[in-house]
Design a protein around this motif. Structure first.
Motif, PDB file in Angstrom:
ATOM      1  N   ASN A 246      83.928  57.088 -29.419  1.00 23.21           N
ATOM      2  CA  ASN A 246      84.090  56.442 -28.118  1.00 23.21           C
ATOM      3  C   ASN A 246      85.459  56.698 -27.498  1.00 23.21           C
ATOM      4  O   ASN A 246      85.759  56.162 -26.436  1.00 23.21           O
ATOM      5  N   TRP A 247      86.278  57.507 -28.147  1.00 18.17           N
ATOM      6  CA  TRP A 247      87.622  57.796 -27.669  1.00 18.17           C
ATOM      7  C   TRP A 247      87.673  59.178 -27.008  1.00 18.17           C
ATOM      8  O   TRP A 247      86.921  60.072 -27.365  1.00 18.17           O
ATOM      9  N   TYR A 287      89.153  54.783 -23.902  1.00 16.08           N
ATOM     10  CA  TYR A 287      88.135  54.250 -24.808  1.00 16.08           C
ATOM     11  C   TYR A 287      86.989  53.713 -23.969  1.00 16.08           C
ATOM     12  O   TYR A 287      87.190  52.917 -23.049  1.00 16.08           O
ATOM     13  N   ASP A 288      85.789  54.176 -24.261  1.00 16.61           N
ATOM     14  CA  ASP A 288      84.585  53.725 -23.572  1.00 16.61           C
ATOM     15  C   ASP A 288      83.656  53.152 -24.636  1.00 16.61           C
ATOM     16  O   ASP A 288      82.885  53.870 -25.264  1.00 16.61           O
ATOM     17  N   GLN A 296      80.671  45.291 -22.688  1.00 13.87           N
ATOM     18  CA  GLN A 296      81.217  46.618 -22.930  1.00 13.87           C
ATOM     19  C   GLN A 296      82.673  46.636 -22.508  1.00 13.87           C
ATOM     20  O   GLN A 296      83.027  46.196 -21.410  1.00 13.87           O
ATOM     21  N   GLN A 297      83.527  47.160 -23.378  1.00 14.53           N
ATOM     22  CA  GLN A 297      84.947  47.252 -23.077  1.00 14.53           C
ATOM     23  C   GLN A 297      85.341  48.698 -22.793  1.00 14.53           C
ATOM     24  O   GLN A 297      84.876  49.623 -23.455  1.00 14.53           O
ATOM     25  N   GLN A 298      86.198  48.846 -21.808  1.00 21.10           N
ATOM     26  CA  GLN A 298      86.740  50.150 -21.458  1.00 21.10           C
ATOM     27  C   GLN A 298      88.237  49.994 -21.208  1.00 21.10           C
ATOM     28  O   GLN A 298      88.651  49.040 -20.543  1.00 21.10           O
ATOM     29  N   PHE A 299      89.034  50.876 -21.727  1.00 17.55           N
ATOM     30  CA  PHE A 299      90.458  50.829 -21.415  1.00 17.55           C
ATOM     31  C   PHE A 299      91.069  52.208 -21.581  1.00 17.55           C
ATOM     32  O   PHE A 299      90.482  53.108 -22.194  1.00 17.55           O
ATOM     33  N   ARG A 334      88.960  47.136 -18.695  1.00 16.14           N
ATOM     34  CA  ARG A 334      87.774  46.648 -17.986  1.00 16.14           C
ATOM     35  C   ARG A 334      86.777  46.075 -18.989  1.00 16.14           C
ATOM     36  O   ARG A 334      86.560  46.652 -20.061  1.00 16.14           O
ATOM     37  N   LEU A 335      86.198  44.953 -18.615  1.00 16.07           N
ATOM     38  CA  LEU A 335      85.151  44.314 -19.405  1.00 16.07           C
ATOM     39  C   LEU A 335      83.915  44.185 -18.522  1.00 16.07           C
ATOM     40  O   LEU A 335      83.970  43.573 -17.446  1.00 16.07           O
TER      41      LEU A 335
END
Length: 649
Positions: A246-247, A287-288, A296-299, A334-335
């Motif tokens: 996911n990276w 990271y997705d 779902q977390q994204q940063f 982002r969440l």
């Protein structure tokens, strides 16, 4: 309307793609309309659900038309037009393209990552862009404000270049070009999808051109007005990314040098040495995450750098140097929550520290310093986006973002879109939104010691309010027609003017400006590969005193087509026309330009060949000039050629 009729009746065809097991299947119109875009909302969603008018230029078109850079491809989008001062390319959107504005009201993204630099806020889109168009899988253009999710710069439009992955290459490609202006280019792309968890892509490109010999009647008393051998350009670019689970780790470096033949900023005409250098660097780790319990977390974290150098040969052999240097670091989180049926909520936080914002101006010999400033800053923004599927036909998207710049009070940017899907063949959208842009360091602090320009520390952020109604309708098998009506009201617009008290250029806030218009577009694809799209735009612009904005054409027309011809070859082309525009003095005549490209299918062991002819009819046309030039309008390129060869390794 004649252009739309031509679009609906034209019988054109599209090119075949790479003819091997690794090629991408050609998209039908149905597939294209179901393509998920990310740039409108920062998460993937179908075009029909996007809370904005979005145009997608897919990989088929990018390759068939052999666009030479991002700006050239974007100029085919409805309501968009291009200007060039032989140094940078400037994108006009819906009647707004102020001469000398460095695309600061356009947001440029690569794979969703911001690419506007921190010093000038510029989105570089021509040959000066940090990435090559060969590395792009898909271009997404979002018309209208997007500050509700992206913050500053997303006033008139956002560009997202979706970059190729290793799985799109599965090997390597070598490309060599030669063309007009003694231009030469060499490119290499390599990549592979190792497995479901690992994918890598890497690309290099180098370009060099002598440029054109150009005639400027304003300098007829110097070398009879000819600038010969002074239009050269070269660049080197590198890009790579590696996905592991996911990276994703991405990196980009670029350096472009451009020699200036048209004597800007009171430089000596026909004097070698006046040139600019633009250098970009970006390193990003993102990271997705997977969905877990409907969350779902994204940063991402990133660091970037931009460096500018301009050497200007003035009268009397005086060499003036202008430099800019920006370094920044930042991150966003982002969440996305989908716990409720038919509901998607996104919460986000974004911050950036501009650790260096340095500007210098000085003479090399004799040594003399006019400007030496560094004003670091930082920003942060918090945002929320709420999407509700009210029923099978109704979708409501609400967005709100609050941004704080270290030098200004906080600014809140809302956006709302109500989407009605009347049937599988008709979608209607009503959209309203606000956007902003804080003055950049160049506009606030640049002062060359009383030669041409002075600073204005009292500048305020500019803001825009946009209202748009849009409809998209399916017509028969493989056809669609769209219509959009919009109005943009801008207050405190930042504009460069001449101060009559001292004769110096200075950036000031104007009271209000307005652009409004109507856009019609149509598209059709046939199963056999035929493809055509066209658009017609009518736009009006006005300043507070009722006068028309500069470099703002009232009419824009586009026709983009591709069609297979004998033995696997494809003919593609685009015709673009626009009406007269107001310049600093008088008006610059309108024009129409036709580009044609002939591309072969891959030939075993021989590769693929592309011949591009740009401005086929050798039309003589000009773009309005900014106050940096003696000329009122700048001549553009006549007929140009490019021969390209690509070999899969």
């Amino acid at each position: 309307m004649a252009l739309l009729a031509l679009c609906c009746s034209a019988s054109t065809q599209a090119a075949a793609l790479w003819a091997d097991a690794g090629e991408l299947a050609q998209l039908s119109l149905d597939d294209l309309l179901r393509v998920e875009v990310q740039s409108a909302t920062r998460y993937a969603q179908p075009l029909a659900d996007s809370p904005a008018s979005v145009t997608v230029i897919d990989e088929d078109e990018l390759r068939d038309h052999s666009y030479r850079n991002l700006a050239e491809a974007l100029s085919t989008v409805r309501g968009v037009y291009l200007s060039n001062d032989r140094n940078y390319s400037y994108l006009g959107v819906r009647g707004f393209n102020r001469p000398g504005d460095y695309n600061s009201r356009i947001l440029l993204l690569t794979d969703g990552a911001r690419r506007n630099d921190a010093l000038y806020d510029q989105a570089q889109l021509g040959n000066e862009a940090p990435v090559e168009i060969d590395w792009v899988k898909r271009l997404e253009f979002v018309a209208g404000p997007s500050s509700a999710v992206y913050g500053a710069n997303a006033l008139f439009g956002s560009v997202n270049a979706v970059m190729l992955d290793g799985g799109d290459i599965q090997g390597a490609r070598l490309t060599a070009d030669t063309g007009s202006g003694a231009s030469q280019r060499l490119g290499l792309m390599a990549g592979q999808r190792v497995d479901s968890e690992h994918d890598w892509f890497f690309a290099l490109s180098a370009y060099d051109a002598r440029g054109n010999d150009l005639y400027f009647p304003e300098f007829a008393t110097i070398n009879q007005g000819w600038a010969r051998g002074l239009d050269g350009e070269n660049y080197q670019k590198a890009y790579g990314k590696y996905r592991f689970g996911n990276w994703r780790l991405s990196a980009n470096l670029s350096s472009r040098e451009k020699h200036l033949p048209n004597a800007p900023y009171q430089t000596a005409f026909n004097e070698p040495g006046t040139h600019t250098v633009d250098q970009h660097a970006l390193l990003e780790l993102s990271y997705d995450g997977p969905k877990s319990n409907d969350r779902q977390q994204q940063f991402r974290v990133f660091t970037g750098s931009y460096r500018y150098r301009g050497d200007y040969m003035l009268a009397g052999a005086l060499d003036n140097r202008d430099t800019g240097h920006a370094d920044w670091v930042g991150g966003d989180y982002r969440l996305i929550i989908t716990t409720l049926p038919a509901h998607k909520l996104m919460l986000g936080l974004e911050t950036q520290w501009n650790t260096v914002l340095e500007q210098r101006n000085f003479d090399l010999a004799p040594a003399s310093t006019y400007l030496d400033s560094n004003h670091p800053s930082h920003t942060y923004g918090i945002f929320v986006q709420d999407e509700w599927r009210l029923s099978s036909q109704w979708l409501l998207n609400l967005g709100l973002r609050h941004d704080k710049h270290s030098d200004y009070a906080g600014i809140t940017s809302p956006r709302a879109a109500l989407i009605y899907q009347a049937s599988e063949k008709a979608t209607l959208k009503a959209m309203v939104g606000n956007a902003y842009r804080a003055p950049n360091a160049y506009e606030r602090f640049y002062d060359d010691g009383g030669v041409l320009q002075k600073a204005n520390l009292a500048l305020r952020p500019e803001r825009i309010r946009s209202v748009e109604l849009a409809g998209d309708f399916r017509v028969g098998p493989g056809g669609r027609v769209g219509i959009s009506l919009y109005r943009n009201d801008m207050r405190d617009m930042i504009d460069q003017v001449l101060d009559p008290l001292d004769g110096l250029q200075v950036f000031v806030n104007q009271s209000s400006t307005q652009t409004r218009g109507i856009e019609l577009d149509a598209e059709r694809r046939w199963p056999s590969g035929q493809r055509v799209r066209a658009s017609l735009s009518r736009q009006w612009s006005s300043a507070a005193d009722g006068s028309e904005l500069g470099n703002s054409p009232q009419w824009l027309g586009k026709l983009v087509f591709a069609q297979p011809v004998a033995a696997g070859w494809t003919m593609a082309g685009e015709w673009m026309g626009l009406s007269a525009r107001r310049a600093l003095v008088g008006r610059v005549a309108g024009y129409g330009v036709l580009n044609l490209t002939l591309t072969s299918a891959p030939m075993a062991g021989l590769g693929e060949f592309t011949l591009g002819v740009y401005n086929v009819t050798d039309s003589l046309y000009h773009d309005p000039a900014s106050s940096a030039f003696t000329q009122n309008a700048l001549v553009q390129d006549g007929r140009q050629f490019r021969l390209s060869w690509t070999l899969r390794l």
